[in-house]
Design an enzyme around this catalytic site. Structure first.
Site, PDB file in Angstrom:
ATOM      1  CB  SER A  83      -0.962   0.012   1.190  1.00 56.92           C
ATOM      2  OG  SER A  83      -2.073  -0.815   0.931  1.00 56.92           O
ATOM      3  CE  LYS A  86      -4.585   1.996  -0.558  1.00 53.16           C
ATOM      4  NZ  LYS A  86      -3.973   0.705  -0.234  1.00 53.16           N
ATOM      5  CG  ASP A 176      -7.453 -11.468  -1.720  1.00 56.22           C
ATOM      6  OD1 ASP A 176      -7.237 -11.860  -0.561  1.00 56.22           O
ATOM      7  OD2 ASP A 176      -6.567 -11.365  -2.592  1.00 56.22           O
ATOM      8  CB  SER A 331      -4.448   1.579   3.946  1.00 60.15           C
ATOM      9  OG  SER A 331      -3.621   1.160   2.884  1.00 60.15           O
ATOM     10  CG  ASN A 332     -11.164   2.709   1.212  1.00 58.62           C
ATOM     11  OD1 ASN A 332     -11.315   2.179   0.127  1.00 58.62           O
ATOM     12  ND2 ASN A 332     -12.130   2.816   2.103  1.00 58.62           N
ATOM     13  CG  ASN A 333      -6.739  -1.907  -0.882  1.00 56.83           C
ATOM     14  OD1 ASN A 333      -5.798  -1.179  -0.605  1.00 56.83           O
ATOM     15  ND2 ASN A 333      -6.782  -3.173  -0.531  1.00 56.83           N
ATOM     16  CG  HIS A 384       2.029 -10.462  -4.059  1.00 55.72           C
ATOM     17  ND1 HIS A 384       2.880 -10.510  -2.988  1.00 55.72           N
ATOM     18  CD2 HIS A 384       0.791 -10.704  -3.565  1.00 55.72           C
ATOM     19  CE1 HIS A 384       2.208 -10.783  -1.884  1.00 55.72           C
ATOM     20  NE2 HIS A 384       0.926 -10.905  -2.205  1.00 55.72           N
ATOM     21  CB  THR A 444       1.330   1.024   6.939  1.00 48.07           C
ATOM     22  OG1 THR A 444      -0.066   1.205   6.656  1.00 48.07           O
ATOM     23  CG2 THR A 444       1.682   1.765   8.218  1.00 48.07           C
ATOM     24  N   GLY A 445       2.364  -0.478   4.485  1.00 51.35           N
ATOM     25  CA  GLY A 445       2.046  -1.413   3.414  1.00 51.35           C
ATOM     26  C   GLY A 445       2.169  -2.833   3.918  1.00 51.35           C
ATOM     27  CB  SER A 446       0.636  -5.151   5.462  1.00 50.14           C
ATOM     28  OG  SER A 446       0.714  -6.462   5.959  1.00 50.14           O
ATOM     29  CG  LEU A 447       0.336  -6.921  -0.367  1.00 47.61           C
ATOM     30  CD1 LEU A 447       0.993  -6.902  -1.752  1.00 47.61           C
ATOM     31  CD2 LEU A 447      -1.174  -7.059  -0.496  1.00 47.61           C
TER      32      LEU A 447
END
Length: 495
Positions: A83, A86, A176, A331-333, A384, A444-447
């Site tokens: 993220s 963004k 997802d 962090s709204n996709n 990814h 932030t970013g997280s997968l």
């Protein structure tokens, strides 16, 4: 573009930093000017930890005043940004659409009103507004009722033609699709509350009596969702095993598991399949609540409103500068993908991902970013396949400080350790210690197997540094290491 790449900069409103990485111990590619040698040693010590050996990483730290790199480790290595992508999306949107941009939703008709009857079709036309809620549809219904309409001899039509018909970005996996972070993108969509997770409904399952099913409520209530309730209320002290998921390719939500007495049960934001139909269904209920009925032959359908249709009422969203808070803090996709398509529509008349991502690439090039360092197939960071270097992310964060909309950009970033979720956002529960609380302002970013953090940090000496830490391939979360590096930057003297 409005601003150019120069050494000029705005004084930061808030600052921040954070880090994660992996380097072979003793072999970081580091360059540090003498005032930052202490910071370099401390970061290297964290990077050399055995837990970091298998992680692929890219780390860069710059001076906010000049853009000079004061620390780097694999700075030009491409890593999945999650993220933190963004940051580019929001900057491109502020530049392309403007801080005052508002989404518009309209209620139209191609007919006329005679003696309380609308002889014609009623249209709801959207521009992808992620902040549209049931209360706004209720207001449309109120306007129509006040005009004297009690019956409609026509169809209820949703016009979502502002965007193309592709509703999911390439990075969304089948598994997802039920979850709020992978909502379908439509020109006509609806949010259940002021988090503005467009294209979702809130499903709440609460315990009742032992042996009975949990009580299920849905916000907003909609007839397009079918609930299959297989849950069971169990005695107090038992494990809460409730699960709420939408069956793939349907609007059927299945609820299973145990709801212990005395527990809160479970609440989920569940995506809907076909946000346009969802919006129309809720709107029809709003009309009904105002005493407005449809002819028995009327249909609920989707098509473009005719050019000569009359606008009965319209609603505008909050300006983009205000939307930045729920968008970036949470962090709204969905917001990211809607903004991408909106940029494509505004610049090229094409509300598609291809057009929107083209705008983002061209924006980056126009301010001096290197296109070869960026690969992305969505605007939210879900894929990814997205790749970028930490050097480029920090360069972006340096360059945007020159933009007239920088204040709107930075106020949207999460702030370390701040309790209010619309201030702390995704950093609300991180970096809470006295020495770093409020000092880190970053995205932030997280997968799965990916962690990232990029933004601004205020050092112990009051200097603003820009940082980016990108990591991938870890078996366990890299957040502790990232937060340790953020702490090092915030607390190590730099002069």
């Amino acid at each position: 573009m409005v601003f150019k790449r120069t050494a000029m900069f705005f004084v930061a409103v808030i600052m921040s930093f954070a880090a994660v990485f992996t380097v072979i111990p003793g072999q970081p590619d580091v360059q540090a000017s003498s005032p930052y040698e202490s910071m370099e040693r401390n970061i290297n010590a964290t990077m050399a930890d055995s837990s970091m050996k298998s992680i692929v990483s890219s780390v860069t730290v710059r001076k906010a005043s000049t853009g000079e790199i004061v620390y780097e480790a694999n700075a030009d290595r491409k890593v999945t940004p999650a993220s933190t992508l963004k940051l580019l999306t929001s900057a491109a949107a502020l530049e392309t659409l403007g801080e005052e941009y508002r989404f518009t939703t309209e209620m139209l008709t191609d007919g006329s009103i005679e003696k309380g009857v609308l002889n014609g079709n009623l249209y709801l036309r959207g521009q992808g507004d992620p902040t549209l809620m049931k209360k706004d549809l209720d207001q449309f219904a109120t306007v129509l009722a006040k005009s004297g309409v009690k019956k409609i001899n026509g169809d209820l039509v949703g016009d979502d033609s502002w965007f193309d018909a592709i509703r999911l970005s390439p990075g969304i996996d089948k598994s997802d699709e039920t979850f709020y972070y992978a909502a379908q993108i439509s020109g006509l969509t609806l949010s259940p509350n002021t988090d503005y997770d467009a294209g979702t409904v809130i499903v709440n399952a609460r315990p009742t009596k032992k042996g009975y099913k949990a009580k299920v409520t849905m916000t907003p209530d909609t007839g397009i969702i079918t609930i299959i309730n297989k849950s069971n209320t169990v005695p107090k002290g038992h494990k809460n095993t409730l699960s709420i998921k939408r069956k793939h390719g349907t609007n059927t939500i299945v609820i299973t598991g145990n709801a212990p007495i005395g527990s809160a049960g479970k609440k989920e934001w569940v995506t809907v399949s076909n946000p346009t139909a969802y919006s129309l269904d809720v709107f029809k209920k709003s009309l009904g609540s105002k005493g407005i009925k449809f002819n028995k032959s009327s249909k609920v359908t989707r098509r473009e409103a005719p050019q000569n249709a009359d606008i009965i009422s319209s609603r505008q969203s909050m300006p983009l500068k205000k939307l930045m808070r729920p968008f970036m803090k949470l962090s709204n996709n969905t917001h990211a993908e809607i903004l991408a398509k909106t940029m494509g529509k505004q610049l090229y008349g094409d509300g598609s991902w291809n057009a929107g991502l083209r705008v983002m690439r061209e924006f980056g090039q126009s301010i001096g970013l290197h296109s070869a360092a960026w690969d992305f197939e969505d605007a939210s960071g879900m894929s990814h396949k997205n790749k970028v270097t930490s050097a480029e992310l920090t360069e972006l964060l340096f360059l945007v400080r020159q933009a007239p909309w920088y204040g709107s950009f930075v106020q949207g970033l999460p702030v370390s350790g701040m309790n209010d979720r619309f201030i702390g956002g995704t950093l609300k529960n991180r970096l809470t210690g006295a020495t770093v609380k409020g000092k880190v302002v970053a995205k932030t970013g997280s997968l799965n197997h990916v962690n990232a953090l990029a933004g601004y940090v205020e050092t112990r000496n009051g200097e603003t540094l820009i940082f980016s830490v990108l990591t991938q391939g870890q078996k366990k979360t890299a957040l502790p290491a990232i937060d340790q590096i953020a702490t090092i930057i915030a607390t190590t003297p730099t002069n």
